[in-house]
Motif scaffolding. Structure first.
Motif, short mmCIF file in Angstrom:
data_model
loop_
_atom_site.label_atom_id
_atom_site.label_comp_id
_atom_site.label_asym_id
_atom_site.label_seq_id
_atom_site.Cartn_x
_atom_site.Cartn_y
_atom_site.Cartn_z
N PRO A 65 0.82 -1.21 0.00
CA PRO A 65 0.00 0.00 0.00
C PRO A 65 0.86 1.26 0.00
O PRO A 65 2.01 1.24 0.41
N VAL A 69 -1.54 5.05 3.47
CA VAL A 69 -2.24 3.94 4.13
C VAL A 69 -1.34 3.32 5.19
O VAL A 69 -1.77 3.06 6.31
N ALA A 70 -0.08 3.12 4.85
CA ALA A 70 0.85 2.52 5.81
C ALA A 70 1.03 3.40 7.04
O ALA A 70 1.08 2.92 8.17
N ALA A 73 -2.04 3.10 9.23
CA ALA A 73 -2.03 1.80 9.91
C ALA A 73 -1.05 1.82 11.09
O ALA A 73 -1.36 1.33 12.17
N ARG A 74 0.13 2.39 10.88
CA ARG A 74 1.10 2.49 11.98
C ARG A 74 0.54 3.33 13.13
O ARG A 74 0.65 2.96 14.29
N SER A 79 -2.25 -3.77 11.32
CA SER A 79 -1.46 -4.34 10.23
C SER A 79 -2.31 -4.27 8.94
O SER A 79 -3.53 -4.23 9.00
N ILE A 80 -1.63 -4.29 7.82
CA ILE A 80 -2.31 -4.27 6.53
C ILE A 80 -2.19 -5.67 5.93
O ILE A 80 -1.07 -6.14 5.68
N GLU A 82 -2.12 -8.80 3.34
CA GLU A 82 -1.72 -8.96 1.95
C GLU A 82 -2.96 -9.22 1.11
O GLU A 82 -3.84 -9.97 1.50
#
Length: 87
Positions: A65, A69-70, A73-74, A79-80, A82
């Motif tokens: 991503p 987005v990352a 999420a952090r 977590s993203i 797969e």
């Protein structure tokens, strides 16, 4: 019904769910399920729906991503997963 407070109806189908521009126009806030339709069909449905409304989409991608987005999420400590883009 005059003078009654009626609840807002929100119609939120997922892709392939029961969603049409007519349904979106009939409820308080509807969503179009555009995740599995063609771009031309999505344009037709978007043109027929009256604002405000939402849209459900899929965005499969083979690469990780984007940074936005990352970073979200952090920030959330999430977590993203797969994405399986093989089908």
């Amino acid at each position: 019904m005059e003078g009654m407070d009626l609840p807002t109806v929100v119609a939120v189908p997922m892709a392939g769910g029961p969603s049409t521009p007519e349904l979106v126009n009939a409820v308080g806030f509807g969503f179009l399920a555009l995740g599995t339709c063609s771009a031309d069909n999505a344009r037709e449905q978007l043109a027929a729906a009256r604002a405000p409304f939402g849209v459900n989409l899929f965005y499969p991608q083979p690469e990780p991503p984007c940074d936005d987005v990352a970073s979200v999420a952090r920030h959330l400590g999430a977590s993203i997963p797969e994405a399986d883009v093989t089908s």
